[in-house]
Scaffold this motif. Sequence first.
Motif, short mmCIF file in Angstrom:
data_model
loop_
_atom_site.label_atom_id
_atom_site.label_comp_id
_atom_site.label_asym_id
_atom_site.label_seq_id
_atom_site.Cartn_x
_atom_site.Cartn_y
_atom_site.Cartn_z
N ALA A 107 55.42 1.72 27.76
CA ALA A 107 55.33 1.34 26.35
C ALA A 107 54.69 -0.04 26.21
O ALA A 107 53.89 -0.27 25.29
CB ALA A 107 56.72 1.35 25.72
N GLU A 108 55.03 -0.95 27.14
CA GLU A 108 54.44 -2.28 27.09
C GLU A 108 52.95 -2.23 27.40
O GLU A 108 52.14 -2.92 26.76
CB GLU A 108 55.15 -3.20 28.08
CG GLU A 108 54.69 -4.64 28.02
CD GLU A 108 55.48 -5.55 28.93
OE1 GLU A 108 55.09 -6.72 29.07
OE2 GLU A 108 56.49 -5.09 29.49
N LEU A 109 52.57 -1.40 28.37
CA LEU A 109 51.16 -1.27 28.70
C LEU A 109 50.36 -0.71 27.52
O LEU A 109 49.19 -1.05 27.33
CB LEU A 109 50.98 -0.37 29.92
CG LEU A 109 51.40 -0.95 31.26
CD1 LEU A 109 51.31 0.10 32.35
CD2 LEU A 109 50.52 -2.16 31.62
N ALA A 110 51.02 0.15 26.72
CA ALA A 110 50.32 0.76 25.59
C ALA A 110 49.99 -0.25 24.50
O ALA A 110 49.10 -0.01 23.69
CB ALA A 110 51.17 1.89 25.00
N ILE A 111 50.69 -1.39 24.48
CA ILE A 111 50.44 -2.38 23.44
C ILE A 111 49.86 -3.67 24.01
O ILE A 111 49.75 -4.67 23.31
CB ILE A 111 51.72 -2.69 22.64
CG1 ILE A 111 52.79 -3.31 23.54
CG2 ILE A 111 52.25 -1.45 21.94
CD1 ILE A 111 54.02 -3.80 22.80
N LYS A 112 49.49 -3.65 25.30
CA LYS A 112 48.93 -4.84 25.93
C LYS A 112 47.45 -4.65 26.22
O LYS A 112 46.99 -3.57 26.57
CB LYS A 112 49.66 -5.14 27.25
CG LYS A 112 51.09 -5.63 27.09
CD LYS A 112 51.12 -7.02 26.50
CE LYS A 112 52.56 -7.55 26.46
NZ LYS A 112 52.63 -8.89 25.85
N ASP A 113 46.70 -5.73 26.06
CA ASP A 113 45.30 -5.74 26.43
C ASP A 113 45.18 -5.98 27.93
O ASP A 113 45.74 -6.95 28.45
CB ASP A 113 44.57 -6.83 25.64
CG ASP A 113 43.13 -6.97 26.07
OD1 ASP A 113 42.37 -5.99 25.93
OD2 ASP A 113 42.76 -8.05 26.57
N ASP A 114 44.47 -5.11 28.62
CA ASP A 114 44.40 -5.19 30.08
C ASP A 114 43.77 -6.50 30.55
O ASP A 114 44.21 -7.08 31.55
CB ASP A 114 43.58 -4.02 30.64
CG ASP A 114 44.29 -2.70 30.48
OD1 ASP A 114 45.52 -2.71 30.33
OD2 ASP A 114 43.62 -1.64 30.52
N LEU A 115 42.74 -6.97 29.87
CA LEU A 115 41.99 -8.13 30.35
C LEU A 115 42.75 -9.43 30.14
O LEU A 115 42.87 -10.25 31.06
CB LEU A 115 40.64 -8.20 29.66
CG LEU A 115 39.76 -9.41 30.01
CD1 LEU A 115 39.38 -9.37 31.49
CD2 LEU A 115 38.51 -9.44 29.14
N THR A 116 43.29 -9.64 28.95
CA THR A 116 43.88 -10.94 28.60
C THR A 116 45.40 -10.96 28.73
O THR A 116 46.00 -12.04 28.80
CB THR A 116 43.52 -11.31 27.16
OG1 THR A 116 44.04 -10.31 26.27
CG2 THR A 116 42.01 -11.39 26.98
N GLY A 117 46.04 -9.79 28.73
CA GLY A 117 47.49 -9.74 28.83
C GLY A 117 48.20 -9.95 27.52
O GLY A 117 49.44 -9.91 27.47
N ILE A 118 47.48 -10.16 26.42
CA ILE A 118 48.12 -10.31 25.12
C ILE A 118 48.15 -8.95 24.42
O ILE A 118 47.60 -7.97 24.91
CB ILE A 118 47.40 -11.36 24.25
CG1 ILE A 118 45.96 -10.94 23.96
CG2 ILE A 118 47.44 -12.73 24.93
CD1 ILE A 118 45.22 -11.89 23.04
N SER A 119 48.77 -8.89 23.26
CA SER A 119 48.91 -7.63 22.54
C SER A 119 47.55 -7.12 22.06
O SER A 119 46.64 -7.90 21.78
CB SER A 119 49.84 -7.81 21.35
OG SER A 119 51.14 -8.17 21.77
N ASN A 120 47.45 -5.79 21.94
CA ASN A 120 46.17 -5.19 21.56
C ASN A 120 46.15 -4.77 20.09
O ASN A 120 47.08 -5.05 19.33
CB ASN A 120 45.86 -4.00 22.48
CG ASN A 120 46.93 -2.91 22.38
OD1 ASN A 120 47.74 -2.88 21.46
ND2 ASN A 120 46.92 -2.00 23.33
N ARG A 121 45.08 -4.07 19.70
CA ARG A 121 44.91 -3.66 18.30
C ARG A 121 46.03 -2.75 17.83
O ARG A 121 46.49 -2.86 16.70
CB ARG A 121 43.56 -2.96 18.13
CG ARG A 121 43.30 -2.45 16.71
CD ARG A 121 41.99 -1.71 16.61
NE ARG A 121 40.86 -2.61 16.70
CZ ARG A 121 40.34 -3.25 15.65
NH1 ARG A 121 40.86 -3.09 14.45
NH2 ARG A 121 39.31 -4.05 15.81
N ARG A 122 46.48 -1.84 18.69
CA ARG A 122 47.55 -0.93 18.30
C ARG A 122 48.79 -1.71 17.89
O ARG A 122 49.41 -1.42 16.86
CB ARG A 122 47.88 0.02 19.45
CG ARG A 122 49.03 0.96 19.17
CD ARG A 122 49.37 1.83 20.36
NE ARG A 122 48.27 2.71 20.69
CZ ARG A 122 48.31 3.61 21.67
NH1 ARG A 122 49.40 3.71 22.43
NH2 ARG A 122 47.27 4.38 21.92
#
Length: 406
Positions: free
Chosen positions: A215-230
């Motif tokens: 679930a955390e991976l689904a809301i994390k940006d792979d490159l920067t480690g911060i939250s993503n658009r979703r």
Amino acid sequence: MKLDFLTLYIVILLNSVTVAIIWGAISYRYRNFSAARIWLAGCLLTTVGGCVLALQGNEGSYVPAVLGNGFVIFGFCLFWIGVRDFYGLRGGWKASVAVTMGSLLLLVALFDSLQGRNLVYAGGQSVPLALAAVYLLRFHRGDLGAVIAAFAMVVGMAGHAVESFLNIGLMLGRVDQDFYSTVESYALLCVIFSGVVWNFGFAVMSIDRLREELAELAIKDDLTGISNRRHFLAMLEKQDLHARRNLQPFSLMLIDIDHFKRLNDTKGHAFGDRILRRFATTAGGSVREGDMVFRLGGDEFAILMPKTTAREAELVAVQLIAALRGARGWEDGLDRFTISVGIAEWSADMALIGGDLTIEADEALYRAKANGRDGYAIAGLENRKNMGPAQVASLFRNDAAGQKIG
């Protein structure tokens, strides 16, 4: 019912093999899940111990009895170490070796007494079970799997306690042999099958942990480690609902890295990735507690600021722009970059929904770019690009004194 040690050792062996297959599959599928590997090692050791103990027969040969119990007791210690590892704690190896070696020394010293061996066997297993149960109950945080595992371990220790009292009673002549054989058989079976239950509890813990990580991976940006658009869209909707219920403003910043495409094209994608990570790190250190930084895609970022007016968000924007301008530790001067920021504020009188707020911030962002970049603009308000943090802060003090902001 006559107590048949050989049968019980075979049951231990079969149970250990079954659980080891499960942990082997989990360890293979999730190779970064170190607790599963430790629990697998514990199951394998108890399996080896069961095999060795089965060689001694009902009479109890010296070498198989000592070695087999050593493997089993250290395997139980690994269950405790795995619990520690699951909760992010290291160590436990020296204590496990001490418990195992101490048990083996006692086993050698008391080998001529079957009851003495049984006491050592029960105690050597109960110590790591007690430690593991304490950790599970201390750190479980409502985790059903941890509660199941701890309960099973308590049941296992209760079985060992019954076994120990029976052996002491037999040594003192207070317990009849037939009664001992019957009750001891049930007590040992209770211990054996409690092991299946606590491993089931471990499996439930593992499933919950892996689900949380996914679930955390689904809301994390792979490159920067911060939250993503979703995650941004979900939090924007949540903030919108909260603001409508409580009539509290919040602000949104949309941020672009200036001339990012040109940097990417001329210096390569590795350089561009480094810039994106640096911005995420700088932004994370510049925002206030409670503010949320997101990467929306490419070089687009957003900062969601609860309970914040546009003018309050302005100070954060100025500080972030200044932090990037004065950043130290770049590999060379050419690594420096600037950003453009668009700020919009939600308020009840503006009657903005989340989508409208994003449009407002986006329009302010394009205005900041049109004004020469390396600055910010506020939706519906005057742009004060050249002001520094101290100057903006002084304006807030003037606002508090009821003076008009120019």
